[in-house]
Design a protein around this motif. Structure first.
Motif, PDB file in Angstrom:
ATOM      1  N   VAL A  89      -7.510 -31.045  29.982  1.00 41.03           N
ATOM      2  CA  VAL A  89      -7.629 -29.586  30.433  1.00 41.03           C
ATOM      3  C   VAL A  89      -6.553 -29.147  31.503  1.00 41.03           C
ATOM      4  CG1 VAL A  89      -9.299 -27.938  31.482  1.00 41.03           C
ATOM      5  CG2 VAL A  89     -10.065 -29.618  30.140  1.00 41.03           C
ATOM      6  N   VAL A  90      -6.445 -30.233  32.234  1.00 38.33           N
ATOM      7  CA  VAL A  90      -5.101 -30.058  33.233  1.00 38.33           C
ATOM      8  C   VAL A  90      -3.811 -29.800  32.392  1.00 38.33           C
ATOM      9  CG1 VAL A  90      -3.729 -30.936  35.135  1.00 38.33           C
ATOM     10  CG2 VAL A  90      -6.257 -31.282  35.220  1.00 38.33           C
ATOM     11  N   PHE A  91      -3.539 -30.671  31.276  1.00 36.99           N
ATOM     12  CA  PHE A  91      -2.371 -30.447  30.762  1.00 36.99           C
ATOM     13  C   PHE A  91      -2.340 -29.285  29.850  1.00 36.99           C
ATOM     14  CE2 PHE A  91      -2.330 -35.422  30.692  1.00 36.99           C
ATOM     15  CZ  PHE A  91      -1.353 -35.548  31.502  1.00 36.99           C
ATOM     16  N   PHE A  92      -3.277 -28.785  29.267  1.00 40.71           N
ATOM     17  CA  PHE A  92      -3.581 -27.802  28.531  1.00 40.71           C
ATOM     18  C   PHE A  92      -3.409 -26.321  29.197  1.00 40.71           C
ATOM     19  CE2 PHE A  92      -5.511 -24.319  25.911  1.00 40.71           C
ATOM     20  CZ  PHE A  92      -5.491 -24.728  24.586  1.00 40.71           C
ATOM     21  N   SER A  93      -4.087 -26.504  30.523  1.00 45.14           N
ATOM     22  CA  SER A  93      -4.020 -24.991  31.263  1.00 45.14           C
ATOM     23  C   SER A  93      -2.410 -24.921  31.729  1.00 45.14           C
ATOM     24  CB  SER A  93      -4.834 -25.345  32.549  1.00 45.14           C
ATOM     25  OG  SER A  93      -6.280 -25.546  32.115  1.00 45.14           O
ATOM     26  N   ALA A  94      -1.861 -26.038  32.488  1.00 40.35           N
ATOM     27  CA  ALA A  94      -0.622 -26.108  32.826  1.00 40.35           C
ATOM     28  C   ALA A  94       0.485 -25.399  31.857  1.00 40.35           C
ATOM     29  CB  ALA A  94       0.140 -27.561  33.275  1.00 40.35           C
ATOM     30  N   TYR A  95       0.459 -25.889  30.303  1.00 40.63           N
ATOM     31  CA  TYR A  95       1.294 -25.492  29.544  1.00 40.63           C
ATOM     32  C   TYR A  95       0.960 -24.063  29.294  1.00 40.63           C
ATOM     33  CZ  TYR A  95       3.821 -25.442  25.064  1.00 40.63           C
ATOM     34  OH  TYR A  95       4.615 -25.150  23.949  1.00 40.63           O
ATOM     35  N   THR A  96      -0.270 -23.611  29.031  1.00 42.27           N
ATOM     36  CA  THR A  96      -0.597 -22.249  28.854  1.00 42.27           C
ATOM     37  C   THR A  96      -0.156 -21.451  29.723  1.00 42.27           C
ATOM     38  OG1 THR A  96      -2.676 -22.912  27.528  1.00 42.27           O
ATOM     39  CG2 THR A  96      -2.538 -20.640  28.073  1.00 42.27           C
ATOM     40  N   GLN A  97      -0.454 -21.666  31.329  1.00 37.41           N
ATOM     41  CA  GLN A  97       0.017 -20.826  31.986  1.00 37.41           C
ATOM     42  C   GLN A  97       1.487 -20.710  32.237  1.00 37.41           C
ATOM     43  OE1 GLN A  97      -1.338 -22.199  36.119  1.00 37.41           O
ATOM     44  NE2 GLN A  97      -1.460 -20.310  36.897  1.00 37.41           N
TER      45      GLN A  97
ATOM     46  N   ALA B 156       3.312 -20.945  29.744  1.00 39.25           N
ATOM     47  CA  ALA B 156       3.906 -19.896  28.685  1.00 39.25           C
ATOM     48  C   ALA B 156       3.326 -18.528  28.462  1.00 39.25           C
ATOM     49  CB  ALA B 156       3.032 -20.300  27.191  1.00 39.25           C
ATOM     50  N   ILE B 157       2.279 -18.186  29.271  1.00 45.72           N
ATOM     51  CA  ILE B 157       2.114 -16.922  29.448  1.00 45.72           C
ATOM     52  C   ILE B 157       2.634 -16.020  30.534  1.00 45.72           C
ATOM     53  CG2 ILE B 157      -0.068 -17.263  27.964  1.00 45.72           C
ATOM     54  CD1 ILE B 157      -1.676 -16.942  30.741  1.00 45.72           C
TER      55      ILE B 157
ATOM     56  N   GLN C  63       0.589 -14.372  19.359  1.00 49.34           N
ATOM     57  CA  GLN C  63       1.301 -15.025  20.109  1.00 49.34           C
ATOM     58  C   GLN C  63       0.422 -16.038  20.734  1.00 49.34           C
ATOM     59  OE1 GLN C  63       1.613 -12.253  19.429  1.00 49.34           O
ATOM     60  NE2 GLN C  63       3.794 -11.126  20.001  1.00 49.34           N
ATOM     61  N   ILE C  64      -0.682 -15.658  21.476  1.00 52.25           N
ATOM     62  CA  ILE C  64      -1.424 -16.514  22.325  1.00 52.25           C
ATOM     63  C   ILE C  64      -1.959 -17.659  21.659  1.00 52.25           C
ATOM     64  CG2 ILE C  64      -3.703 -16.565  23.790  1.00 52.25           C
ATOM     65  CD1 ILE C  64      -2.991 -13.726  24.722  1.00 52.25           C
ATOM     66  N   ALA C  65      -2.461 -17.431  20.208  1.00 50.69           N
ATOM     67  CA  ALA C  65      -3.141 -18.159  19.409  1.00 50.69           C
ATOM     68  C   ALA C  65      -2.127 -19.540  19.185  1.00 50.69           C
ATOM     69  CB  ALA C  65      -3.549 -17.723  18.073  1.00 50.69           C
ATOM     70  N   GLY C  66      -0.733 -19.108  19.061  1.00 50.15           N
ATOM     71  CA  GLY C  66       0.271 -19.946  18.707  1.00 50.15           C
ATOM     72  C   GLY C  66       0.426 -20.702  19.948  1.00 50.15           C
TER      73      GLY C  66
ATOM     74  N   LYS D 266      -2.256 -23.476  20.343  1.00 55.32           N
ATOM     75  CA  LYS D 266      -1.943 -24.587  19.476  1.00 55.32           C
ATOM     76  C   LYS D 266      -0.901 -25.391  20.021  1.00 55.32           C
ATOM     77  CE  LYS D 266      -0.724 -25.329  14.510  1.00 55.32           C
ATOM     78  NZ  LYS D 266      -0.661 -24.586  13.100  1.00 55.32           N
ATOM     79  N   ALA D 267       0.139 -24.884  20.487  1.00 44.98           N
ATOM     80  CA  ALA D 267       1.468 -25.651  21.050  1.00 44.98           C
ATOM     81  C   ALA D 267       0.799 -26.512  22.270  1.00 44.98           C
ATOM     82  CB  ALA D 267       2.483 -24.768  21.488  1.00 44.98           C
ATOM     83  N   ALA D 268      -0.004 -25.820  23.074  1.00 41.37           N
ATOM     84  CA  ALA D 268      -0.655 -26.313  24.442  1.00 41.37           C
ATOM     85  C   ALA D 268      -1.460 -27.592  24.031  1.00 41.37           C
ATOM     86  CB  ALA D 268      -1.503 -25.544  25.042  1.00 41.37           C
TER      87      ALA D 268
END
Length: 516
Positions: free
Chosen positions: A424-432, A434-435, A469-472, A475-477
């Motif tokens: 969750v930490v990795f996913f959140s950091a990548y998403t934050q 990217a957006i 774009q957010i869905a992408g 996926k990348a996250a």
């Protein structure tokens, strides 16, 4: 009961009953990983609830499996084995009827209670009754046979999940368990060590380790959303650490501990269990996130996801029995050094895979890593089990099996909790990241980030622009998160091999007594 030859009638019935019962636990584990995406969607479960579906079972197993082994040594291995199978059957049926994630978590805990009395029984029966010079071969046979039967787990799980019947993953345990009970009742004699194992069962110790592990797991799974500073995270982790320290302190003081710490003075036993902890932590993390990645991100059907594990199972079938026999002859050190390192390399190789075209790319992407991963585990499993069981006298077979299984399950609990939190930490950091430059308002960014707790099942919030774009990004996250987790898992496998090299002696020939 006197020792029996592996190929005698008594030996064959012991092996068949042990294999039948073990198959339930193995099928349950391998199939469940494959159906997790369907389960998460059907029950609308968050990532934390998904990890609790896995950990509720493992927590009860880890905390009670030592008592299960000890009770088998005292009250009779067959009797306790059969009781565990019965509870496991009941828990499995209840899991199949669960209507919510909370119900499934509760009934998975019941399954874990049954498993705690069932799982040590299979190996302790083999170790206490099969001739010592055939023990490695017997364990290899058990490993190969259970792998052969349970290789259907991912395939069956994928097919049932794609058909919308994931609940039958639990129901198939019922006929398997009933068959095992019948064989034990009719053909297997009772086995116990009344004169050699004495003392009361350490029930307070079981409470310490159960509550301690549960507290740590809750803390790690809550940390990504609440943060380390939140009282419910800090306090539960602190309580968990204190209770586990108290458990170790208690076990070192009382005359009849649940976990005999003096067993760890045996260099082979200590080294083999350290290897178990690191290797199975990596194995569990890799299998879990590989399954989620294939279905939720790479576009595999759940049946195709199950098929990807077929090479892993075939490697186990082809080589487990041979490796057990070779370990009897040459000693465990070479195998237990090479095997985990090879498995670690396989996990590292799989960590480099990015987005693919789905199952069409399987043989050029995941297949090489899974083959190497499976080869490493095939080299390791039988010599490892034989080394653990051979490091102690047969009167402590159930206790040794319980300790080793507890270490393995504790590793699984910690890896699920820690990797779940880290993911969750990795996913959140990548998403934050990217957006951050997409022009979203602070409130919209918060809505997008809240989906991180669902990981691969994250869905773009309604009413927010740039949906594609957010869905992408989601996926990348997850692909990035998967890569980080698999790299850590690979390193854990290599560490396990190094520990084997340090702690184990490479005994050969008739030198069956490992140094104490």
């Amino acid at each position: 009961m006197e020792s029996v030859a592996l190929n005698s009638a008594a030996g064959r019935w012991i092996m068949i009953s042990a294999i039948m019962a073990s198959t339930m636990a193995f099928i349950d584990g391998t199939a469940l990983n494959v159906v997790l995406p369907s389960l998460q969607h059907a029950l609308d479960a968050s990532a934390a609830e998904l990890f609790w579906v896995l950990n509720a079972y493992m927590l009860m197993l880890a905390s009670l499996i030592l008592i299960g082994g000890a009770l088998g040594d005292r009250l009779g291995r067959k009797r306790v084995f059969m009781a565990g199978i019965m509870v496991f059957i009941i828990g499995s049926a209840c899991c199949g009827f669960s209507a919510t994630a909370a119900q499934l978590i509760a009934f998975r805990a019941l399954q874990g209670i049954g498993g705690a009395f069932m799982i040590p029984g299979s190996l302790s029966l083999i170790s206490a009754t099969i001739n010592e010079n055939e023990r490695g071969k017997a364990v290899g046979t058990w490993s190969a046979a259970t792998t052969f039967v349970t290789m259907a787990g991912p395939l069956l799980g994928g097919w049932l999940a794609d058909a919308g019947w994931w609940r039958y993953i639990f129901f198939i345990n019922v006929p398997l368990g009933l068959a095992a009970l019948f064989i034990l009742w009719r053909h297997v004699a009772e086995n116990r060590d009344e004169e050699e194992v004495e003392g009361p069962i350490d029930y307070p110790g079981a409470v310490y380790i159960a509550v301690g592990l549960a507290s740590l797991t809750y803390g790690f799974l809550t940390m990504p959303t609440a943060g380390w500073q939140h009282p419910k995270v800090f306090i539960t982790v602190l309580v968990g650490v204190v209770l586990l320290i108290a458990f170790i302190g208690r076990e070192s003081r009382i005359p009849y501990p649940m976990m005999s710490l003096h067993l760890f003075k045996n260099r082979v036993f200590l080294g083999a269990n350290l290897l178990c902890f690191f290797l199975y932590a990596g194995l569990n993390g890799a299998m879990l996130f590989l399954s989620l990645n294939l279905v939720q991100v790479q576009g595999y059907s759940q049946l195709q996801s199950g098929l990807t594990f077929l090479p892993f199972s075939l490697m186990m079938i082809l080589f487990s029995r041979t490796m057990g026999a070779l370990a009897d002859k040459y000693g465990p050190r070479l195998f237990l050094t090479m095997g985990p390192v090879i498995a670690g390399v396989g996990m590292l190789l799989m960590s480099t895979i990015k987005e693919t075209r789905g199952f069409a790319d399987y043989f050029t992407t995941y297949f090489p890593g899974i083959m190497i991963f499976g080869a490493g585990m095939a080299i390791t499993v039988s010599p490892l089990t034989a080394a653990v069981m051979g490091a102690v006298g047969k009167q402590l077979a159930g206790t040794a099996s319980g300790v080793n299984n507890a270490v393995t399950r504790i590793a699984t609990v910690f890896s699920t909790a820690v990797f779940g939190g880290l993911a969750v930490v990795f996913f959140s950091a990548y998403t934050q990241h990217a957006i951050s430059d997409m022009g979203l308002s602070a409130a919209e960014q918060q809505q997008v980030l809240q989906q991180a707790t669902a990981l691969g099942d994250a869905r773009v919030p309604t009413g927010i622009a740039l949906q594609d774009q957010i869905a992408g990004i989601y996926k990348a996250a997850f692909i990035s998160t998967y890569g980080h987790v698999l790299k850590i898992c690979g390193v854990l496998g290599i560490i396990a091999g190094v520990l084997a090299f340090i702690y184990l002696k490479n005994n050969t020939g008739s030198d069956k007594k490992y140094s104490q």
